[in-house]
Design a protein around this motif. Structure first.
Motif, PDB file in Angstrom:
ATOM      1  N   ARG A   1      30.367  -1.191   2.813  1.00 48.53           N
ATOM      2  CA  ARG A   1      30.105   0.216   2.517  1.00 48.53           C
ATOM      3  C   ARG A   1      28.625   0.503   2.261  1.00 48.53           C
ATOM      4  O   ARG A   1      28.225   1.668   2.267  1.00 48.53           O
ATOM      5  CB  ARG A   1      30.915   0.652   1.295  1.00 48.53           C
ATOM      6  CG  ARG A   1      32.347   1.005   1.603  1.00 48.53           C
ATOM      7  CD  ARG A   1      32.966   1.756   0.451  1.00 48.53           C
ATOM      8  NE  ARG A   1      34.273   2.275   0.798  1.00 48.53           N
ATOM      9  CZ  ARG A   1      34.931   3.177   0.083  1.00 48.53           C
ATOM     10  NH1 ARG A   1      34.395   3.640  -1.030  1.00 48.53           N
ATOM     11  NH2 ARG A   1      36.106   3.609   0.454  1.00 48.53           N
TER      12      ARG A   1
ATOM     13  N   THR B   1      27.074   2.560   4.941  1.00 48.59           N
ATOM     14  CA  THR B   1      27.620   3.892   5.177  1.00 48.59           C
ATOM     15  C   THR B   1      27.100   4.852   4.106  1.00 48.59           C
ATOM     16  O   THR B   1      26.334   4.465   3.217  1.00 48.59           O
ATOM     17  CB  THR B   1      29.162   3.851   5.139  1.00 48.59           C
ATOM     18  OG1 THR B   1      29.593   3.493   3.813  1.00 48.59           O
ATOM     19  CG2 THR B   1      29.709   2.842   6.132  1.00 48.59           C
ATOM     20  N   ARG B   2      27.547   6.093   4.180  1.00 47.37           N
ATOM     21  CA  ARG B   2      27.156   7.080   3.175  1.00 47.37           C
ATOM     22  C   ARG B   2      27.855   6.862   1.838  1.00 47.37           C
ATOM     23  O   ARG B   2      27.460   7.448   0.834  1.00 47.37           O
ATOM     24  CB  ARG B   2      27.469   8.487   3.686  1.00 47.37           C
ATOM     25  CG  ARG B   2      26.621   8.903   4.888  1.00 47.37           C
ATOM     26  CD  ARG B   2      26.980  10.308   5.317  1.00 47.37           C
ATOM     27  NE  ARG B   2      26.169  10.728   6.459  1.00 47.37           N
ATOM     28  CZ  ARG B   2      26.284  11.922   7.054  1.00 47.37           C
ATOM     29  NH1 ARG B   2      27.197  12.790   6.617  1.00 47.37           N
ATOM     30  NH2 ARG B   2      25.512  12.221   8.075  1.00 47.37           N
ATOM     31  N   MET B   3      28.906   6.073   1.821  1.00 52.47           N
ATOM     32  CA  MET B   3      29.638   5.798   0.580  1.00 52.47           C
ATOM     33  C   MET B   3      29.080   4.587  -0.156  1.00 52.47           C
ATOM     34  O   MET B   3      29.770   3.975  -0.968  1.00 52.47           O
ATOM     35  CB  MET B   3      31.127   5.582   0.898  1.00 52.47           C
ATOM     36  CG  MET B   3      31.809   6.775   1.508  1.00 52.47           C
ATOM     37  SD  MET B   3      33.561   6.508   1.857  1.00 52.47           S
ATOM     38  CE  MET B   3      33.468   5.342   3.212  1.00 52.47           C
ATOM     39  N   ARG B   4      27.844   4.222   0.123  1.00 51.29           N
ATOM     40  CA  ARG B   4      27.237   3.022  -0.459  1.00 51.29           C
ATOM     41  C   ARG B   4      27.093   3.146  -1.969  1.00 51.29           C
ATOM     42  O   ARG B   4      26.861   4.239  -2.506  1.00 51.29           O
ATOM     43  CB  ARG B   4      25.874   2.762   0.173  1.00 51.29           C
ATOM     44  CG  ARG B   4      24.830   3.794  -0.131  1.00 51.29           C
ATOM     45  CD  ARG B   4      23.508   3.449   0.510  1.00 51.29           C
ATOM     46  NE  ARG B   4      23.579   3.507   1.945  1.00 51.29           N
ATOM     47  CZ  ARG B   4      23.333   4.592   2.674  1.00 51.29           C
ATOM     48  NH1 ARG B   4      22.998   5.719   2.059  1.00 51.29           N
ATOM     49  NH2 ARG B   4      23.421   4.575   3.974  1.00 51.29           N
ATOM     50  N   SER B   5      27.212   2.004  -2.636  1.00 49.58           N
ATOM     51  CA  SER B   5      27.009   1.932  -4.090  1.00 49.58           C
ATOM     52  C   SER B   5      26.676   0.485  -4.446  1.00 49.58           C
ATOM     53  O   SER B   5      27.552  -0.388  -4.418  1.00 49.58           O
ATOM     54  CB  SER B   5      28.256   2.408  -4.838  1.00 49.58           C
ATOM     55  OG  SER B   5      28.091   2.217  -6.226  1.00 49.58           O
TER      56      SER B   5
END
Length: 285
Positions: free
Chosen positions: A210, A213-217
């Motif tokens: 992830r 992607t834009r949902m990275r954390s």
């Protein structure tokens, strides 16, 4: 004379008030009484007394909400809501089981030594690990594989609870094949624990993917690997996590990853040392 008359009036008025209180008691408790009631409810003894029914309800909510989440025809909003409810139920049941097993944390009077002594057995408990996992994932976009260990554990907990209750003696239980399902679950308990360990490892790798992607954390990746380290060093789950990592090393890392990308040998050794560091800490304690 005036002072004596005033004293007599005060005495008579006090007597009338006491008589009215005895005849007409106040329907609502005083604020002090309510505060003492809530203190007793949320203290260790109060939580232990409420633990069995709330824990049963929490596990039922976990299984039911996960089924609602997996049904795609109900819409995204309801599916997302059921995902949140499932993780919140995991947090509630894990807290209840921790308090029932280890008691409430000693916060009054506050003592750091007592709190550390209370936390030592808690940090190697499976309920604490799943509490940590649920709180880490709940504020992020849904990750389906994060629900798998919780649903598996809740299903086994409910099966054991029903099998040891009077429900197992009824005709409905026997007609539905509950005894056969329970026996099959008992026979495959080791496979279920390996499945949980595999899902926990797969969750960490999914969080790494992830990052692209834009949902990275990055914080979620750190918390997932911290949870994996706790699970790797826990006496309840160490054997199953060691088995899963050995399978990954024998089927992926050695024949493919290190063969074509030998530069990854040093980071892999550092990761092994990171996971093995907790073994020394738990032994020294």
């Amino acid at each position: 004379k005036k002072s004596s008359e005033k004293k007599k009036k005060k005495k008579t008025s006090e007597r009338e008030r006491k008589r009215k209180r005895a005849i007409y008691p106040s329907p609502s408790p005083s604020p002090r009484t309510m505060a003492s009631m809530f203190r007793g409810l949320f203290s260790g003894h109060g939580m232990v007394s409420l633990s069995p029914p709330l824990t049963l309800l929490g596990h039922l909510v976990i299984v039911a909400s996960s089924l609602v989440y997996l049904v795609p025809v109900l819409g995204y909003n309801l599916s997302y809501l059921s995902y949140k409810v499932c993780l919140q139920a995991v947090v509630l049941t894990s807290l209840l089981k921790l308090v029932a097993k280890h008691g409430a944390p000693p916060l009054r009077p506050f003592s750091l030594d007592k709190l550390q002594r209370w936390f030592i057995p808690v940090q190697i408990n499976t309920d604490f690990h799943y509490l940590f996992l649920a709180m880490s994932v709940v504020s992020h976009p849904p990750i389906t594989i994060a629900l798998a260990p919780h649903v598996c554990l809740a299903s086994y907990w409910l099966a054991v609870k029903i099998a040891n209750s009077s429900v197992a003696k009824t005709m409905v239980w026997t007609k539905l094949g509950g005894a056969k399902v329970y026996d099959a679950m008992r026979r495959h308990q080791r496979e279920a624990l390996i499945f949980n360990a595999s899902c926990e490892v797969a969750l960490a790798f999914q969080c790494i993917l992830r990052l692209f992607t834009r949902m990275r954390s990055i914080m979620l990746v750190f918390m997932c690997f911290n949870m994996l380290k706790m699970r790797y060093n826990s006496p309840d789950s160490k054997a199953y996590h060691v088995y899963v990592w050995q399978q990954i090393d024998g089927r992926v890392v050695q024949p493919y990853l290190l063969r074509y990308v030998p530069q990854l040998s040093y980071p892999i050794e550092m990761a092994k040392k990171y996971f093995a560091a907790g073994v020394v800490e738990t032994r020294t304690e």
